[in-house]
Design a protein around this motif. Structure first.
Motif, PDB file in Angstrom:
ATOM      1  N   THR A  65       0.828  -1.202   0.000  1.00  0.00           N
ATOM      2  CA  THR A  65       0.000   0.000   0.000  1.00  0.00           C
ATOM      3  C   THR A  65       0.866   1.257   0.000  1.00  0.00           C
ATOM      4  OG1 THR A  65      -1.757  -1.156   1.190  1.00  0.00           O
ATOM      5  CG2 THR A  65      -1.783   1.238   1.295  1.00  0.00           C
ATOM      6  N   THR A  66       0.477   2.229  -0.823  1.00  0.00           N
ATOM      7  CA  THR A  66       1.199   3.502  -0.848  1.00  0.00           C
ATOM      8  C   THR A  66       0.385   4.623  -0.198  1.00  0.00           C
ATOM      9  OG1 THR A  66       0.336   4.018  -3.056  1.00  0.00           O
ATOM     10  CG2 THR A  66       2.491   2.907  -2.926  1.00  0.00           C
ATOM     11  N   HIS A  67      -0.946   4.487  -0.234  1.00  0.00           N
ATOM     12  CA  HIS A  67      -1.827   5.523   0.275  1.00  0.00           C
ATOM     13  C   HIS A  67      -2.964   4.890   1.085  1.00  0.00           C
ATOM     14  CE1 HIS A  67       0.259   7.474  -3.021  1.00  0.00           C
ATOM     15  NE2 HIS A  67      -0.112   8.639  -2.526  1.00  0.00           N
ATOM     16  N   ILE A  68      -3.469   5.658   2.036  1.00  0.00           N
ATOM     17  CA  ILE A  68      -4.602   5.202   2.847  1.00  0.00           C
ATOM     18  C   ILE A  68      -5.668   6.287   2.851  1.00  0.00           C
ATOM     19  CG2 ILE A  68      -5.399   4.589   5.168  1.00  0.00           C
ATOM     20  CD1 ILE A  68      -2.558   3.603   5.773  1.00  0.00           C
ATOM     21  N   VAL A  69      -6.902   5.866   2.653  1.00  0.00           N
ATOM     22  CA  VAL A  69      -8.058   6.733   2.872  1.00  0.00           C
ATOM     23  C   VAL A  69      -8.808   6.104   4.037  1.00  0.00           C
ATOM     24  CG1 VAL A  69     -10.161   7.743   1.922  1.00  0.00           C
ATOM     25  CG2 VAL A  69      -8.171   7.382   0.437  1.00  0.00           C
ATOM     26  N   HIS A  70      -8.796   6.795   5.167  1.00  0.00           N
ATOM     27  CA  HIS A  70      -9.370   6.256   6.399  1.00  0.00           C
ATOM     28  C   HIS A  70     -10.784   6.802   6.607  1.00  0.00           C
ATOM     29  CE1 HIS A  70      -9.857   4.731  10.356  1.00  0.00           C
ATOM     30  NE2 HIS A  70      -9.380   5.769  11.015  1.00  0.00           N
ATOM     31  N   LEU A  71     -11.765   5.965   6.262  1.00  0.00           N
ATOM     32  CA  LEU A  71     -13.174   6.322   6.393  1.00  0.00           C
ATOM     33  C   LEU A  71     -13.849   5.595   7.550  1.00  0.00           C
ATOM     34  CD1 LEU A  71     -14.188   5.943   2.619  1.00  0.00           C
ATOM     35  CD2 LEU A  71     -13.472   8.041   3.788  1.00  0.00           C
ATOM     36  N   ALA A  72     -13.240   4.529   8.034  1.00  0.00           N
ATOM     37  CA  ALA A  72     -13.882   3.678   9.040  1.00  0.00           C
ATOM     38  C   ALA A  72     -14.100   4.435  10.343  1.00  0.00           C
ATOM     39  CB  ALA A  72     -13.023   2.441   9.314  1.00  0.00           C
ATOM     40  N   GLY A  73     -15.205   4.128  10.972  1.00  0.00           N
ATOM     41  CA  GLY A  73     -15.497   4.727  12.268  1.00  0.00           C
ATOM     42  C   GLY A  73     -16.909   4.408  12.708  1.00  0.00           C
ATOM     43  N   VAL A  74     -17.198   4.813  13.906  1.00  0.00           N
ATOM     44  CA  VAL A  74     -18.532   4.633  14.479  1.00  0.00           C
ATOM     45  C   VAL A  74     -19.196   5.995  14.536  1.00  0.00           C
ATOM     46  CG1 VAL A  74     -19.781   4.053  16.592  1.00  0.00           C
ATOM     47  CG2 VAL A  74     -17.911   2.600  15.823  1.00  0.00           C
ATOM     48  N   LYS A  75     -20.403   6.085  13.982  1.00  0.00           N
ATOM     49  CA  LYS A  75     -21.127   7.358  13.979  1.00  0.00           C
ATOM     50  C   LYS A  75     -22.194   7.411  15.059  1.00  0.00           C
ATOM     51  CE  LYS A  75     -23.300  10.677  11.186  1.00  0.00           C
ATOM     52  NZ  LYS A  75     -23.884  11.414  10.430  1.00  0.00           N
ATOM     53  N   SER A  76     -22.709   6.265  15.441  1.00  0.00           N
ATOM     54  CA  SER A  76     -23.794   6.231  16.409  1.00  0.00           C
ATOM     55  C   SER A  76     -23.503   5.159  17.456  1.00  0.00           C
ATOM     56  CB  SER A  76     -25.106   5.910  15.678  1.00  0.00           C
ATOM     57  OG  SER A  76     -26.160   5.819  16.595  1.00  0.00           O
ATOM     58  N   ALA A  77     -23.534   5.575  18.708  1.00  0.00           N
ATOM     59  CA  ALA A  77     -23.318   4.645  19.824  1.00  0.00           C
ATOM     60  C   ALA A  77     -23.870   5.302  21.085  1.00  0.00           C
ATOM     61  CB  ALA A  77     -21.836   4.332  19.990  1.00  0.00           C
ATOM     62  N   SER A  78     -24.110   4.490  22.084  1.00  0.00           N
ATOM     63  CA  SER A  78     -24.670   5.028  23.327  1.00  0.00           C
ATOM     64  C   SER A  78     -23.603   5.329  24.377  1.00  0.00           C
ATOM     65  CB  SER A  78     -25.708   4.056  23.901  1.00  0.00           C
ATOM     66  OG  SER A  78     -25.108   2.801  24.160  1.00  0.00           O
ATOM     67  N   ARG A  79     -22.372   4.851  24.129  1.00  0.00           N
ATOM     68  CA  ARG A  79     -21.302   5.059  25.119  1.00  0.00           C
ATOM     69  C   ARG A  79     -20.114   5.773  24.486  1.00  0.00           C
ATOM     70  NH1 ARG A  79     -21.145  -0.947  26.573  1.00  0.00           N
ATOM     71  NH2 ARG A  79     -19.086  -0.606  25.717  1.00  0.00           N
ATOM     72  N   HIS A 105       0.872   8.791   1.897  1.00  0.00           N
ATOM     73  CA  HIS A 105      -0.149   9.767   2.285  1.00  0.00           C
ATOM     74  C   HIS A 105      -1.313   9.062   2.969  1.00  0.00           C
ATOM     75  CE1 HIS A 105      -1.425  14.011   1.638  1.00  0.00           C
ATOM     76  NE2 HIS A 105      -2.559  13.490   2.063  1.00  0.00           N
ATOM     77  N   LEU A 106      -1.798   9.687   4.021  1.00  0.00           N
ATOM     78  CA  LEU A 106      -2.966   9.210   4.757  1.00  0.00           C
ATOM     79  C   LEU A 106      -4.016  10.314   4.738  1.00  0.00           C
ATOM     80  CD1 LEU A 106      -4.516   7.399   6.852  1.00  0.00           C
ATOM     81  CD2 LEU A 106      -3.211   8.574   8.627  1.00  0.00           C
ATOM     82  N   ILE A 107      -5.177   9.997   4.222  1.00  0.00           N
ATOM     83  CA  ILE A 107      -6.301  10.934   4.238  1.00  0.00           C
ATOM     84  C   ILE A 107      -7.289  10.443   5.280  1.00  0.00           C
ATOM     85  CG2 ILE A 107      -8.234  11.901   2.923  1.00  0.00           C
ATOM     86  CD1 ILE A 107      -6.493  11.515   0.399  1.00  0.00           C
ATOM     87  N   TYR A 108      -7.616  11.315   6.228  1.00  0.00           N
ATOM     88  CA  TYR A 108      -8.549  10.981   7.301  1.00  0.00           C
ATOM     89  C   TYR A 108      -9.847  11.749   7.114  1.00  0.00           C
ATOM     90  CZ  TYR A 108     -10.728  10.787  11.894  1.00  0.00           C
ATOM     91  OH  TYR A 108     -11.621  10.610  12.917  1.00  0.00           O
TER      92      TYR A 108
END
Length: 161
Positions: A65-79, A105-108
Motif C-alpha cells: 500500500t502507498t496511500h490510505i483513505v481512512h473512512l472507518a469509524g462509528v457514527k452512532s453509539a450510546s457510550r 499519504h494518509l487521508i482521514y
C-alpha cells in the motif's frame, strides 16, 4: 497507486472504491468482519476483512500500500467508550501502521461535528475554537488531534465534510 480504503462498505467507501479503481488504482477495500454494508465491486478492488482497532488484522495489507483513505469509524453509539475505541484508537493504530510501513499519504475523513456549529452568517474558515457536537464530534476531534501530533502528520490530510 495501491490504496487501502478503510470503511469500504460505508456510504462514502462503497462509492469511492470503484471511482479509484476506474482511475487505474489498485484498491484494498477494508471491511470490518460482521459489517452489514455492501462491499464495493470492481475487478481492481480486493476485499479484505479487518479492523483498524486490531492492528494484527492488517498484517501484510500495508506491504504493497502507498496511500490510505481512512473512512472507518462509528457514527452512532450510546457510550463514549465505543466512539473512543473505534474513532480515536482505530485512527491511532492506523497512523502507527502507516508510519511503520512508510505510507506516502494518509487521508482521514473527519466530520464538521469536530468543529461544531458556526455563528449565523459567519462560516468557519479555519480549524480553531472547536466546539464539537456530541460524543461523535468529540471523538473525531480527538482523532484529528492525534494525527496532528503523530510523526506521520506531514503525510496526513484531515477532511471535514
Amino acid at each position: 497507486m495501491e490504496i487501502l480504503v478503510t470503511g469500504a462498505s460505508g456510504l462514502i467507501g462503497r462509492h469511492l472504491c470503484p471511482a479509484l479503481a476506474e482511475r487505474g488504482h489498485t484498491v484494498h477495500a477494508l471491511i470490518r468482519t460482521g459489517s452489514r454494508g455492501r462491499p464495493p465491486e470492481h475487478p481492481n478492488i480486493q476485499i479484505l476483512r479487518g479492523d483498524t482497532t486490531v492492528p494484527d488484522s492488517l498484517t501484510g495489507v500495508l506491504a504493497d500500500t502507498t496511500h490510505i483513505v481512512h473512512l472507518a469509524g462509528v457514527k452512532s453509539a450510546s457510550r463514549s467508550s465505543t466512539f473512543q475505541h473505534a474513532n480515536v484508537e482505530g485512527t491511532r493504530a492506523l497512523a502507527d501502521l502507516a508510519q511503520t510501513n512508510n505510507i506516502e499519504h494518509l487521508i482521514y475523513m473527519s466530520s464538521i461535528t469536530a468543529q461544531g456549529p458556526s455563528l449565523p452568517g459567519t462560516p468557519h474558515s479555519a480549524a480553531h475554537h472547536e466546539n464539537p457536537v456530541g460524543m461523535y464530534g468529540e471523538s473525531k476531534l480527538a482523532a484529528e488531534t492525534i494525527l496532528a501530533a503523530h510523526p506521520i502528520r506531514d503525510k496526513a490530510t484531515v477532511l471535514r465534510p
